[in-house]
Each structure stands twice: as structure tokens, then as C-alpha cells.
Design a protein around this motif. Structure first.
Motif, mmCIF file in Angstrom:
data_model
loop_
_atom_site.group_PDB
_atom_site.id
_atom_site.type_symbol
_atom_site.label_atom_id
_atom_site.label_comp_id
_atom_site.label_asym_id
_atom_site.label_seq_id
_atom_site.Cartn_x
_atom_site.Cartn_y
_atom_site.Cartn_z
ATOM 1 N N THR A 37 0.854 -1.183 0.000
ATOM 2 C CA THR A 37 0.000 0.000 0.000
ATOM 3 C C THR A 37 0.891 1.236 0.000
ATOM 4 O O THR A 37 1.835 1.330 0.786
ATOM 5 C CB THR A 37 -0.936 0.018 1.223
ATOM 6 O OG1 THR A 37 -1.754 -1.156 1.163
ATOM 7 C CG2 THR A 37 -1.823 1.248 1.230
ATOM 8 N N VAL A 38 0.602 2.159 -0.906
ATOM 9 C CA VAL A 38 1.399 3.382 -1.049
ATOM 10 C C VAL A 38 0.489 4.598 -0.965
ATOM 11 O O VAL A 38 -0.717 4.508 -1.183
ATOM 12 C CB VAL A 38 2.186 3.388 -2.376
ATOM 13 C CG1 VAL A 38 3.190 2.256 -2.427
ATOM 14 C CG2 VAL A 38 1.255 3.337 -3.574
ATOM 15 N N ARG A 39 1.071 5.742 -0.639
ATOM 16 C CA ARG A 39 0.335 7.011 -0.549
ATOM 17 C C ARG A 39 0.645 7.837 -1.789
ATOM 18 O O ARG A 39 1.783 7.959 -2.212
ATOM 19 C CB ARG A 39 0.773 7.769 0.716
ATOM 20 C CG ARG A 39 0.073 9.091 0.937
ATOM 21 C CD ARG A 39 0.521 9.742 2.243
ATOM 22 N NE ARG A 39 1.957 9.782 2.393
ATOM 23 C CZ ARG A 39 2.752 10.716 1.882
ATOM 24 N NH1 ARG A 39 2.250 11.700 1.178
ATOM 25 N NH2 ARG A 39 4.052 10.678 2.085
ATOM 26 N N ILE A 40 -0.399 8.437 -2.383
ATOM 27 C CA ILE A 40 -0.225 9.258 -3.578
ATOM 28 C C ILE A 40 0.283 10.651 -3.173
ATOM 29 O O ILE A 40 -0.322 11.312 -2.338
ATOM 30 C CB ILE A 40 -1.573 9.412 -4.347
ATOM 31 C CG1 ILE A 40 -2.137 8.054 -4.742
ATOM 32 C CG2 ILE A 40 -1.392 10.324 -5.559
ATOM 33 C CD1 ILE A 40 -1.244 7.232 -5.643
ATOM 34 N N ASN A 41 1.439 11.047 -3.751
ATOM 35 C CA ASN A 41 1.986 12.374 -3.455
ATOM 36 C C ASN A 41 2.534 13.082 -4.693
ATOM 37 O O ASN A 41 3.168 14.114 -4.599
ATOM 38 C CB ASN A 41 3.083 12.284 -2.382
ATOM 39 C CG ASN A 41 4.377 11.722 -2.916
ATOM 40 O OD1 ASN A 41 4.396 11.008 -3.904
ATOM 41 N ND2 ASN A 41 5.464 12.036 -2.253
ATOM 42 N N ASP A 42 2.292 12.501 -5.871
ATOM 43 C CA ASP A 42 2.833 13.075 -7.098
ATOM 44 C C ASP A 42 1.862 12.792 -8.246
ATOM 45 O O ASP A 42 0.942 11.996 -8.103
ATOM 46 C CB ASP A 42 4.214 12.482 -7.389
ATOM 47 C CG ASP A 42 5.081 13.358 -8.298
ATOM 48 O OD1 ASP A 42 4.633 14.450 -8.687
ATOM 49 O OD2 ASP A 42 6.200 12.923 -8.615
ATOM 50 N N ARG A 43 2.075 13.447 -9.366
ATOM 51 C CA ARG A 43 1.268 13.234 -10.571
ATOM 52 C C ARG A 43 2.074 12.441 -11.564
ATOM 53 O O ARG A 43 3.239 12.766 -11.815
ATOM 54 C CB ARG A 43 0.855 14.575 -11.207
ATOM 55 C CG ARG A 43 -0.126 15.329 -10.372
ATOM 56 C CD ARG A 43 -1.497 14.668 -10.430
ATOM 57 N NE ARG A 43 -2.381 15.272 -9.454
ATOM 58 C CZ ARG A 43 -3.070 14.590 -8.553
ATOM 59 N NH1 ARG A 43 -2.983 13.285 -8.488
ATOM 60 N NH2 ARG A 43 -3.851 15.201 -7.707
ATOM 61 N N GLY A 44 1.477 11.421 -12.132
ATOM 62 C CA GLY A 44 2.121 10.633 -13.180
ATOM 63 C C GLY A 44 2.061 11.369 -14.491
ATOM 64 O O GLY A 44 1.321 12.327 -14.662
ATOM 65 N N CYS A 45 2.857 10.934 -15.447
ATOM 66 C CA CYS A 45 2.830 11.553 -16.769
ATOM 67 C C CYS A 45 2.205 10.577 -17.755
ATOM 68 O O CYS A 45 2.026 9.419 -17.452
ATOM 69 C CB CYS A 45 4.241 11.937 -17.183
ATOM 70 S SG CYS A 45 5.389 10.577 -17.130
ATOM 71 N N LEU A 46 1.907 11.064 -18.896
ATOM 72 C CA LEU A 46 1.369 10.311 -20.020
ATOM 73 C C LEU A 46 0.161 10.980 -20.573
ATOM 74 O O LEU A 46 -0.621 11.585 -19.929
ATOM 75 C CB LEU A 46 1.017 8.884 -19.641
ATOM 76 C CG LEU A 46 1.456 7.755 -20.564
ATOM 77 C CD1 LEU A 46 1.002 6.454 -20.096
ATOM 78 C CD2 LEU A 46 1.562 7.993 -21.962
#
Length: 80
Positions: free
Chosen positions: A71-80
Motif C-alpha cells: 500500500t502506497v500514498r499518492i503524493n505526485d502526478r504521473g505523466c502520459l
């Protein structure tokens, strides 16, 4: 013995039904820069990037080949 699970992920996701997504995951190889949320990148932290999930939300990432999950916490925006 297995090494530690990679911690900082970038998720590239494809929508699937009922809150499930199939994603391509890659690992940050560096730290120090700032993420989209303003935190410093930390390859040892259990964090991830996602294009649309809110910062601070938690997601479970499961390896299709091994069945292991983290389980991970979202702290950034992915690209694509």
C-alpha cells in the motif's frame, strides 16, 4: 532473501471496472526534487504518482507475476 520493496512508484493506469486499474509501475531512481504535492522525492518512502487520485489517498499495488502487494500514498502526478 528478498531485498526491500521499492518504495517510490510512478503509476501509469488504464481504467478497469469497480475501482480496479491495471498500471505500469516504475521506480524513482533519485531523490531531492519536489513532487507535485510539494514533498521532496524520497525513493525510500512508500509513495506513488497517479494522474487523477487525490494527494494523500492510499492505493494498493499488486504484482501480477508474484501476487505480492504493497500500500502506497499518492503524493505526485504521473505523466502520459
Amino acid at each position: 532473501m528478498m531485498g526491500p520493496i521499492c518504495a517510490a512508484f510512478a503509476l501509469t493506469c488504464f481504467t478497469a471496472p469497480a475501482f480496479a486499474e491495471t498500471c505500469t509501475v516504475s521506480r524513482y531512481g533519485y531523490g531531492g526534487d519536489r513532487t507535485a504535492s510539494g514533498e521532496r522525492m524520497n525513493p525510500s518512502a512508500m509513495t506513488a504518482a497517479h494522474r487523477s487520485r487525490p494527494f494523500g489517498s492510499h492505493v494498493t499495488v499488486t504484482s501480477h507475476s508474484t501476487g505480492r502487494s504493497v500500500t502506497v500514498r499518492i503524493n505526485d502526478r504521473g505523466c502520459l
